[in-house]
Write a protein that holds these residues in place. Sequence first.
Motif, mmCIF file in Angstrom:
data_model
loop_
_atom_site.group_PDB
_atom_site.id
_atom_site.type_symbol
_atom_site.label_atom_id
_atom_site.label_comp_id
_atom_site.label_asym_id
_atom_site.label_seq_id
_atom_site.Cartn_x
_atom_site.Cartn_y
_atom_site.Cartn_z
ATOM 1 N N GLU A 1 56.604 35.992 43.586
ATOM 2 C CA GLU A 1 55.567 35.544 42.524
ATOM 3 C C GLU A 1 54.247 35.066 43.083
ATOM 4 N N LYS A 2 53.079 35.303 42.517
ATOM 5 C CA LYS A 2 51.782 35.011 43.100
ATOM 6 C C LYS A 2 51.354 33.481 42.367
ATOM 7 N N ILE A 3 50.452 32.898 42.850
ATOM 8 C CA ILE A 3 50.324 31.225 42.666
ATOM 9 C C ILE A 3 48.992 31.428 41.679
ATOM 10 N N HIS A 4 49.308 30.594 40.782
ATOM 11 C CA HIS A 4 47.975 30.143 39.686
ATOM 12 C C HIS A 4 48.045 28.804 39.334
ATOM 13 N N ILE A 5 46.921 28.286 39.801
ATOM 14 C CA ILE A 5 46.594 26.740 39.554
ATOM 15 C C ILE A 5 45.098 26.721 39.056
ATOM 16 N N LYS B 1 40.616 29.304 48.195
ATOM 17 C CA LYS B 1 40.666 30.345 49.107
ATOM 18 C C LYS B 1 42.036 30.575 49.688
ATOM 19 N N LEU B 2 42.707 29.375 49.794
ATOM 20 C CA LEU B 2 44.221 29.698 50.235
ATOM 21 C C LEU B 2 45.164 30.245 49.436
ATOM 22 N N ILE B 3 44.763 30.200 47.968
ATOM 23 C CA ILE B 3 45.489 30.695 46.991
ATOM 24 C C ILE B 3 45.185 32.037 47.047
ATOM 25 N N SER B 4 43.872 32.609 47.243
ATOM 26 C CA SER B 4 43.401 33.934 47.091
ATOM 27 C C SER B 4 44.357 34.437 48.310
#
Length: 477
Positions: free
Chosen positions: A214-218, A227-230
């Motif tokens: 799964e991808k991260i969504h905050i 930038k780290l999440i992207s």
Amino acid sequence: MIFLVLLASVLILATTIYQFQEINRDYHQDRMERKEEQIRQSIDLAIQKTTYPVTTENLGLIFKDEIYEIAVVQNMNFNLYSLEGQLIKSSRPKFENDSLSICLDPVILNHLEASADKRYVEERSAAGDKYQASYTYIADHQFKPIGIINLPYFEDNSFNDKELREFLIRLGGVYLVMLLIAIAFAFFISKYITRSLETISDMMGRTNLTKRNEKIHIEKPGEEIEKLISSYNAMIDELSQSAAKLAKSEREQAWREMAKQVAHEIKNPLTPMRLSVQSFERKFNAEDPEIDKKVKEYSTTLIQQIDTMSSIASAFSNFAEMPAQQNETLNVVKIVKLALDIFNEDYIHFIAEEEEIIAKLDRTQLIRVVTNLVKNAIQAVPEVKSPRILVSVASEKDMVKISVADNGIGIEPEFTDKIFEPKFTTKTSGMGLGLGMVKNIVETYKGKINFTSQPGKGTVFCVKFPQEKHHPFIIKK
């Protein structure tokens, strides 16, 4: 932040204690010098006023009463000694009455005489307190020494110690408050910084190549966190593509590895079979009385190698790793000797310490181990003028030891760590699977394989298998 506060407090504590000690030492040193100078001036004045001849023998008379007056005025007791160190007079009558026979230590007299300023200070401890004692000369009108002044000086640090304790208590309270503030501040700062990082860390910990990630969504992350999440989400997309490519590549690589290994294993028995046929063709004599026996030996050797190839082919056709183990209770000496019969090189020698050494092994795999090691030894001695290969079988405690030694080119030190790796080879031909497979077979039986080598001198490979205790049933030879 907490570490810096603690470090600062320790450094300031050490600096404060050191500074107080330096102040105490300088204070007592200056005070003792001042008292000593004042007493010397009073003694010089008494010598100028006296009507007695100024000699060592008259010091007791000159300072009969004067010594007490000087001690009271200066508030400091002192003693007078002769140049030989004998006590003449003391401002403390009790000390004088008890110590008339006591002389100064010769070490003190030597230090006093050797000093440039004719002054010596001795440091001592008594009843847990430190005190200093200074020694200097008394001179007459012609500046000739006639005696020695001894000034005992006791250091009283009670006031300074009290001041130091009070200062350290106040300083400790200040730093305790600072430490608590630093802990609270560091806690809230770290919680704020790591709030988003904990989510990212959890997601990264659950990342797995074998399933969908799964991808991260905050909501409203900071600029650096965004930038780290992207980067993480982009990595997940690339990971999914790479996983599919890797699975396909692994399947293809597995097929290639199996094909190489099987080809290598089939090639091993083909070489000795070819040599056996050539030898049989060259030495065949129909009129030889033992022709039947020799034909049977050649046939046995060829059938044995054909069976080995058949086992490998069957394993490949069934997508198995290698032929399944068919463990038998074997006489290792006989089997190794039989494996060597397929080689025609006259420089191959065989020795055994015993006629019978028993182990429970797969006959085919044991022969494969021996033939692989001997074949490698043969390939190592083509350029040697007098090649020699020695194969030996011996018992070593509860193990059977098979050694293959040659006087070939040896193995370079940089290759020793890779020699058992699949596909690694130092030869111009071959796929480098032989020794790797030998190691796998040996370790399957909980055995050991190792080697020693000297470049230009030769190599010795040692294989050890667990021995089988003797049983009353028939041993297959």
